[in-house]
Design an enzyme around this catalytic site. Structure first.
Site, PDB file in Angstrom:
ATOM      1  N   ASP A   1       0.810  -1.220   0.000  1.00  0.00           N
ATOM      2  CA  ASP A   1       0.000   0.000   0.000  1.00  0.00           C
ATOM      3  C   ASP A   1       0.844   1.271   0.000  1.00  0.00           C
ATOM      4  OD1 ASP A   1       0.932  -0.517   2.564  1.00  0.00           O
ATOM      5  OD2 ASP A   1      -1.021  -0.396   3.543  1.00  0.00           O
TER       6      ASP A   1
ATOM      7  N   ASP B   1       7.010   4.126   3.491  1.00  0.00           N
ATOM      8  CA  ASP B   1       7.320   5.313   4.272  1.00  0.00           C
ATOM      9  C   ASP B   1       8.839   5.341   4.480  1.00  0.00           C
ATOM     10  OD1 ASP B   1       6.766   7.558   5.750  1.00  0.00           O
ATOM     11  OD2 ASP B   1       6.337   6.477   7.586  1.00  0.00           O
TER      12      ASP B   1
ATOM     13  N   ARG C   1     -10.022   1.658   6.605  1.00  0.00           N
ATOM     14  CA  ARG C   1      -9.451   0.978   5.446  1.00  0.00           C
ATOM     15  C   ARG C   1     -10.464   0.927   4.309  1.00  0.00           C
ATOM     16  NH1 ARG C   1      -4.764  -1.721   7.144  1.00  0.00           N
ATOM     17  NH2 ARG C   1      -4.805  -2.515   9.267  1.00  0.00           N
TER      18      ARG C   1
HETATM   19  P1  IMP Z   1       7.787   1.631   6.573  1.00  0.00           P
HETATM   20  O1  IMP Z   1       8.551   0.450   7.073  1.00  0.00           O
HETATM   21  O2  IMP Z   1       8.083   2.873   7.391  1.00  0.00           O
HETATM   22  O3  IMP Z   1       7.971   1.902   5.102  1.00  0.00           O
HETATM   23  O4  IMP Z   1       6.282   1.295   6.920  1.00  0.00           O
HETATM   24  C1  IMP Z   1       5.288   1.203   5.999  1.00  0.00           C
HETATM   25  C2  IMP Z   1       4.022   0.751   6.700  1.00  0.00           C
HETATM   26  O5  IMP Z   1       3.577   1.742   7.647  1.00  0.00           O
HETATM   27  C3  IMP Z   1       2.894   0.624   5.683  1.00  0.00           C
HETATM   28  O6  IMP Z   1       2.832  -0.679   5.150  1.00  0.00           O
HETATM   29  C4  IMP Z   1       1.671   1.004   6.502  1.00  0.00           C
HETATM   30  O7  IMP Z   1       1.168  -0.141   7.164  1.00  0.00           O
HETATM   31  C5  IMP Z   1       2.187   1.964   7.560  1.00  0.00           C
HETATM   32  N1  IMP Z   1       1.953   3.373   7.171  1.00  0.00           N
HETATM   33  C6  IMP Z   1       2.905   4.284   6.843  1.00  0.00           C
HETATM   34  N2  IMP Z   1       2.352   5.477   6.527  1.00  0.00           N
HETATM   35  C7  IMP Z   1       1.021   5.325   6.662  1.00  0.00           C
HETATM   36  C8  IMP Z   1      -0.112   6.227   6.454  1.00  0.00           C
HETATM   37  O8  IMP Z   1      -0.005   7.409   6.060  1.00  0.00           O
HETATM   38  N3  IMP Z   1      -1.348   5.688   6.690  1.00  0.00           N
HETATM   39  C9  IMP Z   1      -1.539   4.400   7.108  1.00  0.00           C
HETATM   40  N4  IMP Z   1      -0.500   3.537   7.300  1.00  0.00           N
HETATM   41  C10 IMP Z   1       0.761   3.994   7.080  1.00  0.00           C
END
Ligand code: IMP
Length: 185
Positions: free
Chosen positions: A106, A109, A171
């Site tokens: 999805d 980040d 969601r």
């Molecule tokens: P990362 O390891 O920091 O890239 O984490 C990514 C995960 O954080 C995604 O798969 C989402 O589950 C969650 N996440 C990050 N940003 C958002 C947001 O703006 N809304 C909802 N979930 C988010």
């Protein structure tokens, strides 16, 4: 509707970032590209539960190939410095050795979680391992990841809808909305 809010929008929502129509058009376009790029290959779409399943459901129906689907679930190690290492609470059912694996997610980040999962899956000997991401928030990226398919680049705002949640909710919104700052804090 982009920018404004539908009358039935939840109170946490600030503005519509991506409308249902924008999402549909972009996902269909990515599906067409994947159909061309993966023709003749043993394609397995792998999605991390739960947020990615909405994107997956629409994307896979835009791909005109005899693909397979599989799912993983992970949970973060709490009280530890974020490294991206996660506990795999549900592993793949399919054998991906020799398959062309495309991870469907999805949002990226920091990229830490995905980077860790790519490392885990690479050890299983897939013929190829690539990433399709709906939303790319690159301002907070810590690890640089090769992203083969990207839906939209977004700014540094927390978003909900189309699979994305805040505290488990929203969601099921059909669009992607930014969340009011005071709710995220
Ligand atoms: P990362 O390891 O920091 O890239 O984490 C990514 C995960 O954080 C995604 O798969 C989402 O589950 C969650 N996440 C990050 N940003 C958002 C947001 O703006 N809304 C909802 N979930 C988010």
């Amino acid at each position: 509707m982009s920018g404004g809010l539908p009358a039935d929008a939840p109170a946490v929502a600030d503005a519509v970032l991506l409308t249902e129509e924008q999402l549909r058009a972009r996902v269909a376009e990515i599906g067409r590209r994947i159909t061309t790029d993966y023709a003749g290959r043993d394609l397995v779409l792998v999605t991390v539960l739960r947020g990615g399943v909405f994107f997956l459901a629409d994307l896979c129906r835009s791909i005109d190939l005899p693909l397979r689907l599989d799912f993983m679930a992970v949970s973060a190690y709490e009280h530890e410095a974020p490294t991206g290492a996660v506990r795999i609470t549900k592993d793949l059912d399919e054998d991906i050795e020799g398959a062309s694996v495309l991870i469907v997610e999805d949002i990226i980040d920091t990229g830490l979680t995905l980077n860790y999962l790519l490392g885990v899956l690479r050890q299983r000997g897939p013929a190829s391992l690539e990433v399709a991401i709906l939303l790319d928030r690159d301002v907070r990226r810590i690890v640089d990841l090769p992203i083969a398919y990207r839906g939209f680049s977004i700014k540094d705002r927390y978003v909900v809808g189309y699979g994305l949640d805040i505290r488990g909710r929203y969601r099921n919104l059909r669009y992607v909305a930014t969340v009011r700052d005071e709710v995220v804090g």
